[in-house]
Design an enzyme around this catalytic site. Structure first.
Site, PDB file in Angstrom:
ATOM      1  N   ASN A  65      34.861  -5.765  54.739  1.00 40.35           N
ATOM      2  CA  ASN A  65      33.878  -4.978  55.459  1.00 40.35           C
ATOM      3  C   ASN A  65      33.969  -5.206  56.964  1.00 40.35           C
ATOM      4  O   ASN A  65      34.537  -4.387  57.686  1.00 40.35           O
ATOM      5  CB  ASN A  65      32.481  -5.302  54.932  1.00 40.35           C
ATOM      6  CG  ASN A  65      31.416  -4.363  55.447  1.00 40.35           C
ATOM      7  OD1 ASN A  65      31.657  -3.584  56.360  1.00 40.35           O
ATOM      8  ND2 ASN A  65      30.241  -4.424  54.866  1.00 40.35           N
ATOM      9  N   ASP A  66      33.470  -6.339  57.428  1.00 46.07           N
ATOM     10  CA  ASP A  66      33.408  -6.588  58.872  1.00 46.07           C
ATOM     11  C   ASP A  66      34.770  -6.472  59.564  1.00 46.07           C
ATOM     12  O   ASP A  66      34.843  -6.000  60.696  1.00 46.07           O
ATOM     13  CB  ASP A  66      32.817  -7.975  59.153  1.00 46.07           C
ATOM     14  CG  ASP A  66      31.349  -8.053  58.736  1.00 46.07           C
ATOM     15  OD1 ASP A  66      30.701  -6.988  58.669  1.00 46.07           O
ATOM     16  OD2 ASP A  66      30.864  -9.163  58.469  1.00 46.07           O
ATOM     17  N   VAL A  67      35.838  -6.885  58.870  1.00 45.23           N
ATOM     18  CA  VAL A  67      37.161  -6.878  59.523  1.00 45.23           C
ATOM     19  C   VAL A  67      37.711  -5.469  59.715  1.00 45.23           C
ATOM     20  O   VAL A  67      38.754  -5.285  60.330  1.00 45.23           O
ATOM     21  CB  VAL A  67      38.201  -7.732  58.741  1.00 45.23           C
ATOM     22  CG1 VAL A  67      37.769  -9.182  58.712  1.00 45.23           C
ATOM     23  CG2 VAL A  67      38.424  -7.186  57.353  1.00 45.23           C
ATOM     24  N   TYR A 114      29.140  -9.890  56.099  1.00 47.49           N
ATOM     25  CA  TYR A 114      28.585 -11.172  56.485  1.00 47.49           C
ATOM     26  C   TYR A 114      27.835 -11.134  57.809  1.00 47.49           C
ATOM     27  O   TYR A 114      26.822 -11.793  57.993  1.00 47.49           O
ATOM     28  CB  TYR A 114      29.737 -12.178  56.539  1.00 47.49           C
ATOM     29  CG  TYR A 114      29.293 -13.512  56.946  1.00 47.49           C
ATOM     30  CD1 TYR A 114      28.339 -14.184  56.193  1.00 47.49           C
ATOM     31  CD2 TYR A 114      29.793 -14.105  58.087  1.00 47.49           C
ATOM     32  CE1 TYR A 114      27.903 -15.417  56.577  1.00 47.49           C
ATOM     33  CE2 TYR A 114      29.369 -15.333  58.470  1.00 47.49           C
ATOM     34  CZ  TYR A 114      28.426 -15.997  57.713  1.00 47.49           C
ATOM     35  OH  TYR A 114      27.992 -17.206  58.097  1.00 47.49           O
ATOM     36  N   ALA A 115      28.337 -10.316  58.739  1.00 48.53           N
ATOM     37  CA  ALA A 115      27.732 -10.287  60.065  1.00 48.53           C
ATOM     38  C   ALA A 115      26.413  -9.526  60.090  1.00 48.53           C
ATOM     39  O   ALA A 115      25.698  -9.555  61.077  1.00 48.53           O
ATOM     40  CB  ALA A 115      28.705  -9.672  61.072  1.00 48.53           C
TER      41      ALA A 115
END
Lengths: 106, 471
Positions: free
Chosen positions: B396-398, B435-436
């Site tokens: 996700n975040d990446v 996560y972020a």
């Protein structure tokens, strides 16, 4: 300060500097194996377990020596084994010359 | 110096040189494995030498030998079996467990020597200060690493755990360590400062790790690893053994650098991570990245199979969700199916994909993914424009394009430019944030479709449908 303490302190400080120097930029691929490898190296505490076992002379000290021996043996044997297993997985591409072409990217 | 003492000193020196060169070799993939073996040889030399020394001194009792070898034997069997059998997805928690026992061993040596010496009268500062540091740092890494192991393996909740008064209790633990320190140095013949310092450091290690979120654990494990190195070095001062001092300081310093690099790769600062509370699911951000994307297209495994079967270039983007679902076998199977049909398949691997930096490479190598298909960040990013289908699995975040803008939690983090490919399929269990805690606008872009399912199950379905279209 005794001569012995001074020597040990000098060794300690210089080894810290060596540690900082030897660890320049690590590719992300190798960070996990590197952490595991460093983890195995502090398994050298097993030498300390031997040293205290030599001084033990009653049940309390035998118990502590046993604990130290057990803990450090798990650390050192497991640490090297799992690091080697991880790094062994990166070795396969070597028998394939195909990946030599991937040097050309930016 | 007797003949034996001289050779012992030299052997320890050689052993220390092996560690330094070993670590140096581990920086490059070509020599890494030999580096680890060299450091192992150094370790074997040190162990053989201390054994020879003990035999020569003849001080150790028979019970001493028995106790020592019983502990070593059980430890070696346990360690080797664990290390051989562990699935590659569970390596992080195993490393953390090995780190915990290393710290435990260092603390035990400190406890032994303090009680052994304290039976006499006074202790020199040269003894009491290292012994105190040994016990305190060893105690902190022991309990801290055990909690980290629990969090990584799911036995302890991965969410940041905090309770009212935890900061206060933490303060009390620190105070207790200081009191114990003063007590131990001032009145070294008493047992109570030992008990106090041990209990306080165990509590501190626990409280330090509890409030940290599961995805930050790798950095914490690496930091605790460096701590253990220092504890071992202080144990070296206590028993006056230089190989412990050298190896411990080496790990302490190298581990610190590694920790900083890991945190940097995750776009987080170490201080920030230790403050804890990050990634608990509660939205902390404001402004950019908080609105939930609307008009998200949902797709089916059948449709994904069709897309893949008619693509020329496919990029697989694996993430934490793939590691958590243990779906690496399915991914490799799908990739092989496509490759065999003449489709060009590559993997785009973000430096922090998986559970630890570099962990994804290990996972994929374990299921025989060819090394040349694994593309690192820069190389992968140059390939997305020519990619027909990007298959994002549990990442996700990446992949979040918001990282290119300022003013949110992931600003400036290097990302994979998945949004540049012609079509994007995201396999994810729900629309929840990564996560972020930042929403991902990639999910609502025109070329993106979502497949909501567990990574393993989704891939099995996609494999079945792809086979059908390839025939």
């Amino acid at each position: 300060m005794s001569q012995e303490l001074y020597t040990n302190l000098a060794i300690f400080v210089l080894s810290l500097l060596v540690g900082f120097e030897v660890m320049s930029k690590i590719p992300a691929t190798l960070q996990t194996p590197m952490m595991s490898g460093a983890n195995a190296i502090h398994g050298v505490v097993v030498v300390g377990a031997f040293a205290i076992a030599a001084e033990a002379n009653n049940w309390y000290f035998y118990l502590l020596a046993f604990l130290a021996a057990f803990f450090s043996a798990v650390n050192v044997s497991g640490g090297y084994t799992v690091t080697d297993r991880m790094l062994g997985m990166f070795n396969r591409p070597k028998d394939k010359p195909a990946d030599s072409k991937k040097e050309g990217d930016q | 110096m007797t003949w034996l003492q001289t050779s012992a000193s030299l052997i320890y020196l050689i052993s220390a040189v092996c560690y330094v060169i070993g670590v140096h070799m581990m920086r490059s993939p070509k020599t890494a494995r030999r580096g680890n073996i060299l450091s192992g040889i150094g370790m074997a030399l040190a162990v053989i030498m201390i054994m020879v020394e003990l035999i020569d001194q003849g001080k150790i009792t028979l019970t001493g030998w028995i106790v020592l070898f019983a502990g070593l034997l059980i430890g070696i069997v346990y360690g080797v079996v664990k290390a051989r059998k562990v699935p590659m997805t569970d390596v992080p928690q195993l490393v953390s467990l090995f780190n915990a026992v290393g710290g435990g061993a260092a603390a035990t040596i400190g406890i032994f020597d303090y009680t052994h010496e304290a039976l006499g009268t006074s202790l020199s500062l040269a003894f009491s200060i290292p012994v105190l540091l040994d016990i305190v740092i060893g105690g902190i890494t022991f309990s801290g690493s055990l909690i980290a192991t629990g969090k990584l393996s799911g036995h302890v909740s991965g969410k940041p755990i905090s309770f009212p008064g935890d900061k206060l209790l933490n303060g009390i633990a620190v105070l207790a360590i200081i009191v114990a320190a003063v007590w131990m140095i001032g009145f070294p013949s008493a047992y109570w400062p030992l008990v106090l310092s041990l209990v306080a450091s165990l509590v501190f290690g626990l409280l330090m790790t509890m409030p940290i979120g599961g995805a930050d654990m790798p950095v914490v494990v690496s930091l605790l690893n460096a701590f253990t190195g220092l504890a071992v070095a202080f144990a070296g001062f206590v028993i006056d053994n230089q190989v412990l001092i050298i190896a411990g300081a080496l790990v302490g310093a190298a581990g610190t650098i590694l920790t900083l690099q890991m945190a940097e790769a995750m776009n987080r600062s170490v201080a920030n991570i230790l403050a804890g509370g990050f990634g608990g699911g509660e939205s902390t951000g404001s402004g950019a990245g908080t609105e939930v994307p609307t008009n998200v297209k949902e797709t089916s495994a059948d449709d994904v199979g069709l897309q893949l079967a008619y693509a020329h270039n496919v990029m697989i983007v694996p993430g934490y969700g793939l590691a958590a679902a243990q779906a690496q076998h399915e991914v490799a199977e799908l990739a092989k199916l496509l490759t065999d049909a003449g489709i060009n398949v590559n993997y785009a691997i973000h430096p922090v994909a998986g559970r630890m930096p570099g962990h994804m490479n290990v996972l994929l190598a374990d299921v025989n993914v060819p090394y040349d298909q694994m593309k690192q960040l820069d190389e992968a990013n140059s390939m997305f424009e020519n990619t027909d289908v990007s298959l994002v699995i549990g990442a996700n975040d990446v992949t979040n394009p918001l990282a290119r803008e300022s003013g949110n939690a992931i600003s400036g983090m290097p990302i994979l430019d998945v949004d540049k490919s012609k079509s994007v399929v995201v396999i994810k269990r729900s629309m929840s944030t990564g996560y972020a805690g930042v929403q991902n606008p990639l999910f609502s872009e025109d070329q993106t479709s979502m497949l909501f399912d567990d990574a393993k199950k989704a891939l099995q379905d996609i494999i079945a449908s792809t086979k059908q279209y390839l025939d």
